[in-house]
Scaffold this active site. Structure first.
Site, short mmCIF file in Angstrom:
data_model
loop_
_atom_site.label_atom_id
_atom_site.label_comp_id
_atom_site.label_asym_id
_atom_site.label_seq_id
_atom_site.Cartn_x
_atom_site.Cartn_y
_atom_site.Cartn_z
N TYR A 80 0.82 -1.05 -0.23
CA TYR A 80 -0.12 0.07 -0.01
C TYR A 80 0.84 1.31 0.06
CZ TYR A 80 -3.41 3.73 1.84
OH TYR A 80 -4.09 4.51 1.82
N ASP A 119 -2.41 -1.46 -3.95
CA ASP A 119 -2.78 -0.04 -4.51
C ASP A 119 -1.28 0.67 -4.44
OD1 ASP A 119 -3.51 2.55 -4.35
OD2 ASP A 119 -4.65 2.52 -2.52
N ASP A 216 -14.23 2.11 -2.24
CA ASP A 216 -13.88 3.14 -3.65
C ASP A 216 -13.15 2.62 -4.36
OD1 ASP A 216 -11.92 3.36 -1.73
OD2 ASP A 216 -12.14 5.59 -1.37
N HIS A 217 -12.68 1.32 -4.30
CA HIS A 217 -11.27 0.48 -4.98
C HIS A 217 -12.26 -0.73 -5.31
CE1 HIS A 217 -7.54 2.86 -4.38
NE2 HIS A 217 -8.15 3.26 -3.28
#
Length: 226
Positions: A80, A119, A216-217
């Site tokens: 991340y 991410d 939201d991902h």
């Protein structure tokens, strides 16, 4: 299964996650002294040969952003990457992170191939977000961040989705909650599966699961024959 922005230390992982069928080997990283921030998890069907946390750099490892599991054929890195922040306040830090992360991945790749899943907080090219012209100095699309990602690929890593689908437009993995962006598919491709180039022959597919809701991902998925 690699999870990012879990915002959850290992003792607080919900029991329904602990009990996920087929994923008994679970490893969680969380930031030191910052509950509810950052965090990653790596869940595996088979027990890894070894597991490490962080990237071996004290400037960065307190934020709980990386878990690496070694398997017989490759390393799997759940990552991340830090956001450059409002007003790009953390862009200098992000650039230092990018350099340290590249060094870490290169050291792994020198031993055996690597898959990086997570991410990565960057849209690499204009095709990877809906409004590139308006976002040249937005976090995740600055020239500095894009160049950092390009330098990582130049080390010998494939962006598996773009390798297989170089011209597919409107393929996004993140949509702000504001303004109905997901319904209009006004998004960014921030989530990646990267792979050591020497495993190109093992790459079967790389999918964006943009119909999966709950964040939201959306998830991304890597298929390898190894």
């Amino acid at each position: 299964l690699c999870l990012q922005e879990t915002k959850c230390a290992a003792p607080a992982v919900p029991p329904e996650v602990r009990a996920l069928p087929g994923l008994p080997h679970q490893f969680w990283a969380s930031p030191e002294g910052r509950p509810g921030y950052s965090g990653v998890g790596l869940l595996a069907r088979h027990e890894p040969l070894s597991v490490t946390y962080g990237i071996g750099d004290p400037e960065h490892d307190a934020e709980g952003r990386v878990v690496t599991a070694e398997f017989p054929a490759l390393y799997v890195v759940a990552a991340y990457v830090p956001n450059s922040g409002r007003g790009l306040a953390r862009l200098p830090y992000r650039q230092r992170w990018d350099r340290a992360f590249r060094s870490f991945l290169a050291s792994l790749d020198a031993r055996k191939p690597v898959a990086v899943c997570g991410d990565l907080n960057v849209a690499h090219a204009d095709i990877d977000l809906r409004h590139p012209r308006a976002n040249r100095r937005s976090a995740g699309f600055t020239a500095e961040e894009r160049e950092g990602f390009g330098a990582l690929l130049a080390l010998g890593f494939l962006d598996t989705f773009r390798h297989l689908y170089p011209a597919v437009p409107h393929a996004y993995t993140f949509w702000t909650y504001l303004g109905g962006a997901r319904g209009r598919n006004v998004g960014w491709r921030l989530d990646y599966c990267l792979l050591s180039r020497r495993l190109e022959g093992a790459l079967c597919d790389s999918k964006i699961r943009n119909k999966v809701m709950g964040s939201d991902h959306c998830p991304v998925e890597l298929f390898l024959a190894i």
